[in-house]
Design an enzyme around this catalytic site. Structure first.
Site, PDB file in Angstrom:
ATOM      1  CG  ASN A   1      29.057  52.316 -17.589  1.00  0.00           C
ATOM      2  OD1 ASN A   1      29.569  52.865 -16.625  1.00  0.00           O
ATOM      3  ND2 ASN A   1      28.874  52.931 -18.751  1.00  0.00           N
TER       4      ASN A   1
ATOM      5  CE  LYS B   1      25.444  54.389 -18.609  1.00  0.00           C
ATOM      6  NZ  LYS B   1      24.590  54.816 -19.687  1.00  0.00           N
TER       7      LYS B   1
ATOM      8  CG  HIS C   1      30.087  54.546 -22.416  1.00  0.00           C
ATOM      9  ND1 HIS C   1      29.127  55.510 -22.549  1.00  0.00           N
ATOM     10  CD2 HIS C   1      29.442  53.400 -22.099  1.00  0.00           C
ATOM     11  CE1 HIS C   1      27.940  54.975 -22.299  1.00  0.00           C
ATOM     12  NE2 HIS C   1      28.107  53.689 -22.018  1.00  0.00           N
TER      13      HIS C   1
ATOM     14  CD  GLU D   1      26.418  57.550 -21.037  1.00  0.00           C
ATOM     15  OE1 GLU D   1      27.097  57.369 -20.017  1.00  0.00           O
ATOM     16  OE2 GLU D   1      25.349  56.938 -21.268  1.00  0.00           O
TER      17      GLU D   1
ATOM     18  CD  GLU E   1      27.572  50.110 -24.554  1.00  0.00           C
ATOM     19  OE1 GLU E   1      26.886  49.586 -23.688  1.00  0.00           O
ATOM     20  OE2 GLU E   1      28.229  51.148 -24.380  1.00  0.00           O
TER      21      GLU E   1
ATOM     22  N   GLY F   1      20.239  53.771 -22.830  1.00  0.00           N
ATOM     23  CA  GLY F   1      19.441  54.556 -21.885  1.00  0.00           C
ATOM     24  C   GLY F   1      18.119  55.018 -22.449  1.00  0.00           C
TER      25      GLY F   1
ATOM     26  CB  SER G   1      17.623  49.471 -23.597  1.00  0.00           C
ATOM     27  OG  SER G   1      17.733  50.879 -23.609  1.00  0.00           O
TER      28      SER G   1
HETATM   29  C1  PEP Z   1      25.619  51.760 -21.358  1.00  0.00           C
HETATM   30  O1  PEP Z   1      25.649  52.906 -20.953  1.00  0.00           O
HETATM   31  O2  PEP Z   1      26.680  51.184 -21.624  1.00  0.00           O
HETATM   32  C2  PEP Z   1      24.325  51.115 -21.503  1.00  0.00           C
HETATM   33  C3  PEP Z   1      24.246  50.036 -22.212  1.00  0.00           C
HETATM   34  O3  PEP Z   1      23.260  51.732 -20.868  1.00  0.00           O
HETATM   35  P1  PEP Z   1      21.769  51.165 -20.758  1.00  0.00           P
HETATM   36  O4  PEP Z   1      21.852  49.707 -20.432  1.00  0.00           O
HETATM   37  O5  PEP Z   1      21.129  51.973 -19.674  1.00  0.00           O
HETATM   38  O6  PEP Z   1      21.132  51.379 -22.100  1.00  0.00           O
END
Ligand code: PEP
Length: 249
Positions: free
Chosen positions: A9, A11, A94, A96, A166, A172, A212
């Site tokens: 992703n 973003k 997601h 966000e 997630e 993040g 992460s």
């Molecule tokens: C995400 O935004 O779906 C995600 C998993 O981000 P990150 O890997 O940076 O934690």
């Protein structure tokens, strides 16, 4: 057999040149056989990236999609628009989008419905916040998210649904769920699917972990019995890191 999938992703990162450069770096690699590798770049570059990835095995998804077919929805993009440029998959829900754009389990019902009606594949994202985990409510929250947006809907085509668990506290932040925490939740999710949709759907639905994931922790996470791959944010923006994760599966 469930599919092994690693999805990036991107973003709101990368401009036109940077997006194409990253695609070129990624497609210079051979992807492991039996693994689906997907990227979700910014909407504005989907068309050119769909062209650039044709025949490479790298799949392209949107980061979002509107529930309506067309109309007065300024700034939005429909399933038909995406499909007209060869994009047949989208992330939905997601964290966000839930946090900054008021996306809720209830509004996601409509997006999921539209995706099913238009034959779009979805990567459905969900997961608990830190406060939920601290108060031991994480299983309840995840069950609610799945119940409202997915299980309560009649006639879903589960072959078009990829789940991405997630935990918001791991996105993040550099803090990853431990392999044991990921496996515990993924097994719980699979048991919910089994109860609501039966053995065959539970056995064939891919459940990705996101939060992460890095080349250094991917192998241990992906080796868990119910973790079928990952949804990768930050580490999908560098070809070496993303390929390290893809090759860890
Ligand atoms: C995400 O935004 O779906 C995600 C998993 O981000 P990150 O890997 O940076 O934690």
């Amino acid at each position: 057999m469930r599919q092994k999938i690693v999805a990036g992703n991107w973003k709101m990162n990368k401009d036109a040149a940077g997006s194409i450069d990253l695609v070129k770096e990624l497609t210079a690699n051979a992807f492991p056989s039996g693994v689906r590798v997907m990227i979700a770049p910014a909407t504005v570059f989907l068309d050119r990236i769909a062209q650039a990835t044709k025949g490479t095995g790298l799949e392209v998804a949107s980061q979002n999609m509107n529930a309506a077919d067309s109309g007065a929805y300024t700034g939005e993009v429909s399933a038909a628009m995406l499909q007209s440029i060869g994009i047949n998959a989208t992330l939905l829900g997601h964290s966000e989008r839930r946090a900054y754009y008021n996306e809720t389990n209830e509004s996601l019902v409509h997006k999921v419905k539209t995706a099913m009606e238009t034959n779009m594949e979805i990567v459905f994202c969900f997961g608990e916040e830190l406060a939920d985990r601290k108060t031991d409510n994480h299983f309840k929250i995840v069950e609610q998210q799945l119940e409202v947006a997915l299980f309560s809907q009649e006639g879903l085509d589960w072959s078009k649904i990829i789940l991405a668990y997630e935990p918001v506290w791991a996105i993040g932040t550099g803090e990853t769920a431990s392999p044991e925490q990921a496996q515990e939740m993924h097994a719980f999710i699979r048991s919910l699917i089994q109860k609501r949709c039966g053995d065959a759907v539970a056995e064939t639905t891919s459940i990705l972990y996101g939060g992460s994931v890095k080349p250094t922790n991917a192998e241990e996470l992906f080796s868990q019995a119910d973790v079928d791959g990952g949804l990768i944010g930050g580490a999908s923006l560098k070809a070496d890191d993303f390929m390290g994760i893809v090759n860890a599966i």
